[in-house]
Structure formats: structure tokens, C-alpha cells
Design a protein around this motif. Structure first.
Motif, PDB file in Angstrom:
ATOM      1  N   ILE A  21       2.019 -21.385 -23.630  1.00  9.67           N
ATOM      2  CA  ILE A  21       1.699 -20.181 -23.722  1.00  9.67           C
ATOM      3  C   ILE A  21       2.822 -19.153 -23.653  1.00  9.67           C
ATOM      4  O   ILE A  21       3.293 -19.073 -22.363  1.00  9.67           O
ATOM      5  N   GLY A  22       3.248 -18.575 -24.539  1.00  7.35           N
ATOM      6  CA  GLY A  22       4.275 -17.612 -24.764  1.00  7.35           C
ATOM      7  C   GLY A  22       5.355 -18.198 -25.212  1.00  7.35           C
ATOM      8  O   GLY A  22       6.587 -17.618 -25.259  1.00  7.35           O
ATOM      9  N   ARG A  23       5.305 -19.365 -25.957  1.00 11.00           N
ATOM     10  CA  ARG A  23       6.517 -19.677 -26.786  1.00 11.00           C
ATOM     11  C   ARG A  23       6.749 -19.136 -28.099  1.00 11.00           C
ATOM     12  O   ARG A  23       5.702 -18.924 -28.867  1.00 11.00           O
ATOM     13  N   ASP A  24       7.843 -18.755 -28.264  1.00 10.81           N
ATOM     14  CA  ASP A  24       8.169 -18.068 -29.872  1.00 10.81           C
ATOM     15  C   ASP A  24       8.358 -19.206 -30.744  1.00 10.81           C
ATOM     16  O   ASP A  24       8.411 -20.562 -30.599  1.00 10.81           O
ATOM     17  N   ALA A  25       8.605 -18.779 -31.949  1.00 12.69           N
ATOM     18  CA  ALA A  25       8.793 -19.681 -33.104  1.00 12.69           C
ATOM     19  C   ALA A  25      10.079 -20.595 -32.963  1.00 12.69           C
ATOM     20  O   ALA A  25      10.034 -21.774 -33.312  1.00 12.69           O
ATOM     21  N   ASP A  26      10.827 -19.969 -32.202  1.00 15.34           N
ATOM     22  CA  ASP A  26      12.198 -20.996 -31.773  1.00 15.34           C
ATOM     23  C   ASP A  26      12.046 -21.893 -30.555  1.00 15.34           C
ATOM     24  O   ASP A  26      12.896 -22.650 -30.072  1.00 15.34           O
ATOM     25  N   GLY A  27      10.777 -21.806 -30.078  1.00 17.04           N
ATOM     26  CA  GLY A  27      10.303 -22.350 -28.722  1.00 17.04           C
ATOM     27  C   GLY A  27      10.859 -22.117 -27.474  1.00 17.04           C
ATOM     28  O   GLY A  27      10.665 -22.896 -26.493  1.00 17.04           O
ATOM     29  N   ARG A  28      10.987 -20.731 -27.473  1.00 20.57           N
ATOM     30  CA  ARG A  28      11.532 -20.222 -26.109  1.00 20.57           C
ATOM     31  C   ARG A  28      10.166 -19.648 -25.446  1.00 20.57           C
ATOM     32  O   ARG A  28       9.559 -18.847 -26.085  1.00 20.57           O
ATOM     33  N   LEU A  29      10.294 -19.853 -24.195  1.00 20.46           N
ATOM     34  CA  LEU A  29       9.067 -19.573 -23.403  1.00 20.46           C
ATOM     35  C   LEU A  29       9.318 -18.122 -22.665  1.00 20.46           C
ATOM     36  O   LEU A  29      10.427 -18.149 -21.976  1.00 20.46           O
ATOM     37  N   THR A  30       8.367 -17.154 -22.868  1.00 23.03           N
ATOM     38  CA  THR A  30       8.774 -16.012 -22.429  1.00 23.03           C
ATOM     39  C   THR A  30       7.334 -15.187 -22.134  1.00 23.03           C
ATOM     40  O   THR A  30       6.590 -14.966 -22.976  1.00 23.03           O
ATOM     41  N   ARG A  31       7.023 -15.241 -20.803  1.00 22.31           N
ATOM     42  CA  ARG A  31       5.812 -14.444 -20.385  1.00 22.31           C
ATOM     43  C   ARG A  31       6.193 -13.396 -19.376  1.00 22.31           C
ATOM     44  O   ARG A  31       5.928 -13.572 -18.233  1.00 22.31           O
ATOM     45  N   LEU A  32       6.369 -12.232 -19.798  1.00 18.72           N
ATOM     46  CA  LEU A  32       6.965 -11.230 -19.052  1.00 18.72           C
ATOM     47  C   LEU A  32       5.768 -10.602 -18.408  1.00 18.72           C
ATOM     48  O   LEU A  32       4.439 -10.652 -19.341  1.00 18.72           O
ATOM     49  N   ALA A  33       5.526 -10.275 -17.204  1.00 23.37           N
ATOM     50  CA  ALA A  33       4.561  -9.548 -16.581  1.00 23.37           C
ATOM     51  C   ALA A  33       3.744  -8.457 -17.402  1.00 23.37           C
ATOM     52  O   ALA A  33       4.126  -7.697 -17.824  1.00 23.37           O
ATOM     53  N   ALA A  34       2.220  -8.721 -17.485  1.00 16.94           N
ATOM     54  CA  ALA A  34       1.397  -7.746 -18.025  1.00 16.94           C
ATOM     55  C   ALA A  34       1.629  -7.615 -19.688  1.00 16.94           C
ATOM     56  O   ALA A  34       0.955  -6.737 -20.020  1.00 16.94           O
ATOM     57  N   SER A  35       2.185  -8.661 -20.054  1.00 20.73           N
ATOM     58  CA  SER A  35       2.488  -8.660 -21.572  1.00 20.73           C
ATOM     59  C   SER A  35       1.309  -9.485 -22.125  1.00 20.73           C
ATOM     60  O   SER A  35       0.644 -10.074 -21.724  1.00 20.73           O
TER      61      SER A  35
END
Lengths: 412, 412
Positions: A21-35
């Protein structure tokens, strides 16, 4: 005695599911707080809490709690297990999430086994631990332990210009509970080490007895920008050379000290930064850490003394700006001993250690006895997609969390 | 014996007049090679050459010559005095211009005094000494001494996209003489020191006996970016610390060597350059200079050895790229002795010295005996509006140039 075990497949499956949950099209995982992406992670976590039959509570800073309170014990101070599910940019899947999901896993395992705890068991996911989007880091647990004003925290402006309170409302996690509404009897946090010690020593578990104090300083050295060819060595006021002397001083001192002190110069800039000009200015950061406050102060004093001497020896002007300062945190000796006992009972190697990174446990330690359990991090790598801990190591850690949880919730 | 003197007011007046050509609205002086502002400076210089009754010649790379050849000596190899009148950006008024205008001043003084030289005396202004607009620096004198192909040099593209040959045509200084058309009997260059030695020692003049060889290298050190808190000192591969060790090694070696070797680390960059991350990469430059080629090679070898040791001691990968390398230049011992004799005759303090900066003299030394005379630079400052040499010091230097010129052009 046969020890029960958590459901490895369920824990590992959830870890991977949350990690998607939070992976972008390039497969990078980012789930910044309250986003928005973190809302996705929160929603999934809450759905698991509900499926496990736990009471879900959210406080005003967005911390999420899954509460298991059997009849007759609801008023007792709970054992709290927890960590965080927000991530850095381009993160791995373990940091924080492992502790949160293992906490849930432990509760579900105990519940399913018919265990009757002597006090409630709560799993917590604290808001904005990473501090990438909002400062400071560990904000949710800091607020929970009363270390920061709630309204000020809700008004925090993020690196993207957003307001934390508004974002919590927007994603549906501005809860109604007052932070601190459950005062823990004790707090346990299971986490990946994020350092290389356990792996290199071939040890399965760390019983974390304390957490380093941190001293961040910015040092600016001013000399003279002169011609690299025409200025004899004896006539130089070389800010770059003086800076290099600080770097080697810190390392040699740390090496010679036979203490866990670590010193790091991570940022460095020369001015004018030209190949044939003696640097007129060097600016760099000093990161000093030690689990002992008196020793940390000693290190700061030794650096200050060295800068004084350097200033006169090299005829340079030195100024120091304090960027951050946190005292070391001592975890609860009793809980640390229980972690060791639990490891021994499972014939697992275990060592006492210091946490070099910050964790929610250091904040909750302000209001309750707390400790942490570490499992190995491959190559010591963290905050990186390469962050990795083997499945077996993860399961081992969760089982020890299970045992210690049982121990800390027996009887009354 | 009464010594004659140059016309101080004329020399100083011209220095200031030339120094006003190329000032912008903010008072900043910039006369880049072959630019419109430099054309202004060239035109003024040529007008002074003509007013002095000298033959003016311009070669194909734009070097300007003012030739004084009395009857019967025109075929003899001339004594050449010279330097350059192009400047850096935001320059002072002395660098280069002082040597050119003092050369003209000496010729005018000798001419007016009825002196009959044994050979022609020429004052030269070489093109693009500073190298700010076109590379390499000292281009005009390099071409003149046959060290670079003329057509290739004329095709040089400047930092502003201009072509040197086109610009020389445009400003009217694409001459018809072949570079090297006058082979000097000897070459003398009077210049400001651009370093602090004469001022700090209270010495009036430098008899420049050699010019440092230059070795420029770029060093890249690769380690591991790890967490500043969780990585014990013993497990670090710290590129920043390794770089600092190179900086201190170079300084301590230069300090201990009792030689004129100078070593400078002017550029430094850390990656990822974050306060709590051990640097994975450090990139820096090493500028080594020595007037003795064997010693310069020794210093290069000592650095290479140190990098080898460092690489294994710190478990880092080190790569070195050579950026530039110039051998030292030995000036003519006989001319250097004449400079000392002339200083003594005027009761001026004088010391032998090494030029730490590059000069046209080092190029002309390829085809003729050459030497330089230095006068003090206040604070060692140059390439800067604060560049300053006192009027008396300027006049003293020009008078010694006068005396040595007379000496080198006596009889046949």
C-alpha cells in the motif's frame, strides 16, 4: 514446556500486504504520515483490528489503538504493544509495520488460544514516527506521552505545506480520544535493528536496554581564501584543513574510548570550493550519540575543548550552532530481563543492546516502563528498499514478543 | 653612481587609466580576452606605444608588441619585457598590466635618456593569459613559444560560446605576424607577487628563480552510507572520514618536509550529505605544487601510497583522476643574479623566490632565458578588486626592471 507460536503465514502475509500500500508505478513504497497512501495503510490496519474483534480507538493526533479487554479487566492499565505504519520516502516494508502487525498477531494468537490476560492488551500505531512530512519525528507518541502541546502539533506545517490537523481530518483519522487516554502498565516495541550488530555477531535477538542520547551540532570554521600556489603552508588559515582535523579527532577519540559513543560528520561544505583556492569556510555537522548522558556531555565538552585549541592553533574562527539535543533513554530493566528470559526459553541467542535510532518506545518510556526487542537487519540497511529481515527471524521475534506479552499480563 | 629612474607619475597614471577601461556601472573591472572591453584596453596600449615612437606589431594570436630598434641593431635578438592586459572577472588593476606598462615605461625612459641599446627592446602584451574566457590560460605566450597549434587555438570555443579567432578579427587584433617572429635574446616579466611572502617578510623585491610545477588530481572515495546512530565505529566504511585523513596527511607531510611543497584540498563534497548518514562518497581535489619536478613526483607517489594504505585500512574504494599536470619551470640563473645585483645597487631588500602562480614567463622560458621580478601584494590578495601594491613599491619594481634591462642590452 511447549511454547505456543504466532501464525507465521498471517503475520508475514499482512506485512507484505501492508508493504504494497503506497507503491508507485516504479514500485517505490512511500506512505508519508496522514497522506492518502497512509490512509490506505491505516484503513487496512483498522480492518484487521476489527476482524480480530478488537475495540478500535483513535486519538486526536491520529494514533490508532486496537484494544483487547476481556470482562472484568477493562479498567486495569493495559500492556501496550506498538510502533508506527508511516514510512520514509522509498522505504522498506519492515520499519515500524513489523512491530505493529506483530503486536496484533500476538493478541490474535493469545485470543485464539483461550488465554485470559490479567490486564487489557493494546496494539498501537503512532502517527508520524518518521518525521519526513511533519516535524518532529515520533510526534504521535510524543503527544501521547504529554511531551508536546496537542494544538501546536495539529497546527504543524508539513514539508509540502499541508497542516497536520487538516490532513488528519481529511483522511478520517482525527479521532476523539484524548492522547494518553490509556496509561500503559508497560510498553513493548518489537522492531528491526536498522543496524548491523545482530547480523554480524550472528545473534538472533536484541534486548534493548537503552536508547542513545543525540547531540547534533553545526560547526562553521572561517579562515582565509588564498591562492593555493602562492601561499606558503605556514601562512595559511585553511578552514578545510581545520575541518578535517575535527573529523579525524572525533573518530580517533571514539575509537580510543572503548565506549559505545559514536560520532559522525555527515554533511560537509567548503567555500569557495575551488581547486586552487584555500578554503575560507568549512561548514559541517557533528552527530554525537551515547546511551549515557554524562558521557554524552563529556563528548560534547571534549569537542568544544578541541575546537578551542584548533581555533588558536590554526588561527581560524569557529562557531557552533546546536541543532538538536535529546537525552538518552533508559528502558525498564525488569522488562529487558524478561526478554532475555523469553529468548533463553526458546534457546535463542540474545544480547543486550543500545538503540542507535529513535523509536516511539522512547516517548512512551516517559509514562510507562518500556523496552524494545530487536531482530537482525540484513547489512544494517534501513530507510531503503533493500531493508530486509528473513521470515524466520521475523517469526522468532514475534514469538518472543508473544512470550513476554504473556508474562507481563499474567495474573493481576 | 647615480641611477636614473622611470617617470613614476606616467607609469602610475597609465596603470590607473588602463584600470578604468572595462569597469561596469557597479565599478567592477572586467576585461576578458578579445572582448569589447579588452579591445578598449588594447587600443589605449597601442596608442601609448605609437606615442612613444615604437613600431607596433600584432601576431596572428593577437599578441601585441611595441618594438624599439635603433639603427644597426634591428636584426639582433631583442630583450623582451612583457605580461598581459586581459583580466579575470571583477579584477584588480595590477595583475599583468603592471608588467606591460612598466615595460613600456622602461623603454620610454631609456629612449628619452639617449641610451643606445645593444639590441632591440620589445614590450609585449600576450593574449588570454587569465584563461577565463578561453582555455588554456597563458594561451598567447604558449602559442608564441610554439607550444600549441595556432589553428587549433584560433578555433577555441570560449565559455560564452565565442570563437577566439573570430573575436580577434572582430576587435581588429588578428595580426599578420607569425607567432614567434621575434626570438628573444632574453625575457623579463615584472609582476605583483599575488602571494603574502614579500609583505609578511618586509622584503621589497622577489628575484623569481623558478615556477612551481602543478599537479591537480580529483580523488573519489567510496564507502557505505549507513545510519549514524546504529552503526558502531568499528563497522563503518566512512568515505568522509577517509577523505579527512587525506587532508590531514597532506598538510602534515608538507609541514614536516621543510621543502617549498604546498598541498591544498580546495574542493570537497560528501554524499548523501545528510547529518545522520555516514558518507558513502567523498569527492575532493588535491592541488600539489613544487618548483622541483623530482620532488613533485615524490609527493604524488607519497599520496598514491597513502591512498593505497587508506583504502585497506578503512575498507574504502579510492579512484584518482588526473585533472592537470605542469612541470616546474626553472628561470635563468644569470638573469636572476642580475636582478639581485640591481636590487643591491639600489639598497633594496630582495629574496629569491618561487612563483606559485602561472605566468607568461613560463611559456617564453621555452624559447629564451627568462626570469621574473615580484613586488609585494597587500595581504597576498589577487584576482580581486582588493588587489593592491603601494605606489612606491610599484616604482621600485619598475626601476629595477629599468636597471636589469639596461644591463641585458649593453654592448652586443
Amino acid at each position: 514446556m511447549t511454547l505456543s507460536s504466532i501464525d507465521a503465514a498471517r503475520l508475514l502475509g499482512r506485512l507484505r500486504e501492508l508493504g504494497d500500500i503506497g507503491r508507485d508505478a516504479d514500485g517505490r513504497l512511500t506512505r508519508l504520515a496522514a497522506s492518502d497512501t497512509e490512509r490506505g495503510g491505516r484503513d487496512r490496519f483498522v480492518s484487521w483490528l476489527e476482524a480480530a474483534g478488537l475495540d478500535v480507538a483513535v486519538d486526536r493526533i491520529g494514533n490508532i489503538f486496537g484494544i483487547w479487554a476481556t470482562e472484568g479487566i477493562a479498567d486495569r492499565p493495559p500492556l501496550m504493544l506498538g510502533s508506527h505504519i508511516d514510512t520514509v520516502i522509498n522505504a522498506g516494508i519492515y520499519d515500524g509495520c513489523y512491530g505493529v502487525l506483530a503486536g496484533l498477531e500476538v493478541i490474535e494468537t493469545l485470543k485464539a488460544s483461550g488465554y485470559m490476560p490479567g490486564r487489557p492488551i493494546v496494539v498501537a500505531a503512532f502517527t508520524n514516527e518518521e518525521g519526513v512530512r511533519y516535524a518532529p519525528d515520533m510526534l504521535g507518541s510524543l503527544i501521547y506521552s504529554g511531551g508536546l502541546d496537542l494544538d501546536a502539533a495539529l497546527a504543524t506545517i508539513g514539508t509540502d505545506g499541508s497542516v497536520l490537523g487538516d490532513e488528519l481530518h481529511r483522511i478520517g483519522y482525527a479521532g476523539d480520544r484524548e492522547p494518553g487516554f490509556l496509561k500503559p502498565h508497560a510498553y513493548l516495541e518489537l522492531h528491526i535493528e536498522q543496524g548491523p550488530v545482530l547480523e554480524r555477531e550472528g545473534v538472533a535477538l536484541g534486548a534493548v536496554e537503552n536508547l542513545q542520547g543525540i547531540s547534533w551540532q553545526k560547526v562553521t570554521i572561517e579562515g582565509d581564501a588564498n591562492h593555493a600556489g602562492t601561499t606558503p603552508i605556514s601562512m595559511r588559515r585553511d578552514a578545510g584543513y581545520a575541518a578535517a582535523r575535527v573529523v579525524t579527532f572525533l573518530r580517533e577519540r571514539a575509537k580510543a574510548s572503548n565506549t559505545p559513543t559514536v560520532a559522525t560528520v555527515g554533511c560537509m561544505a567548503f567555500e569557495p570550493n575551488a581547486i586552487n583556492v584555500i578554503p575560507s569556510r568549512a561548514t559541517f555537522t557533528v552527530d554525537l550519540r551515547d546511551p549515557d548522558e554524562a558521557r554524552l556531555q563529556q563528548e560534547e565538552a571534549a569537542l568544544a575543548d578541541f575546537l578551542d585549541t584548533l581555533s588558536s592553533e590554526e588561527d581560524v574562527t569557529i562557531s557552533v550552532e546546536r541543532l538538536a539535543r535529546f537525552e538518552p533513554v533508559m528502558f525498564d530493566a525488569g522488562i529487558v530481563a524478561e526478554i532475555e528470559t523469553a529468548a533463553r526459553a526458546r534457546a535463542l541467542s540474545c544480547r543486550r543492546m543500545t538503540s542507535g535510532a529513535g523509536h516511539d518506545a522512547q516517548m512512551i518510556a516517559r509514562i510507562a516502563p518500556a523496552a524494545m526487542i530487536f531482530v537482525p537487519s540484513k547489512g544494517g540497511i534501513s530507510h531503503n528498499p533493500k531493508e530486509f529481515t528473513g521470515d524466520d527471524e521475523l517469526v522468532v521475534g514475534a514469538n518472543v514478543l508473544l512470550d513476554v506479552t504473556r508474562k507481563l499480563t499474567q495474573g493481576e
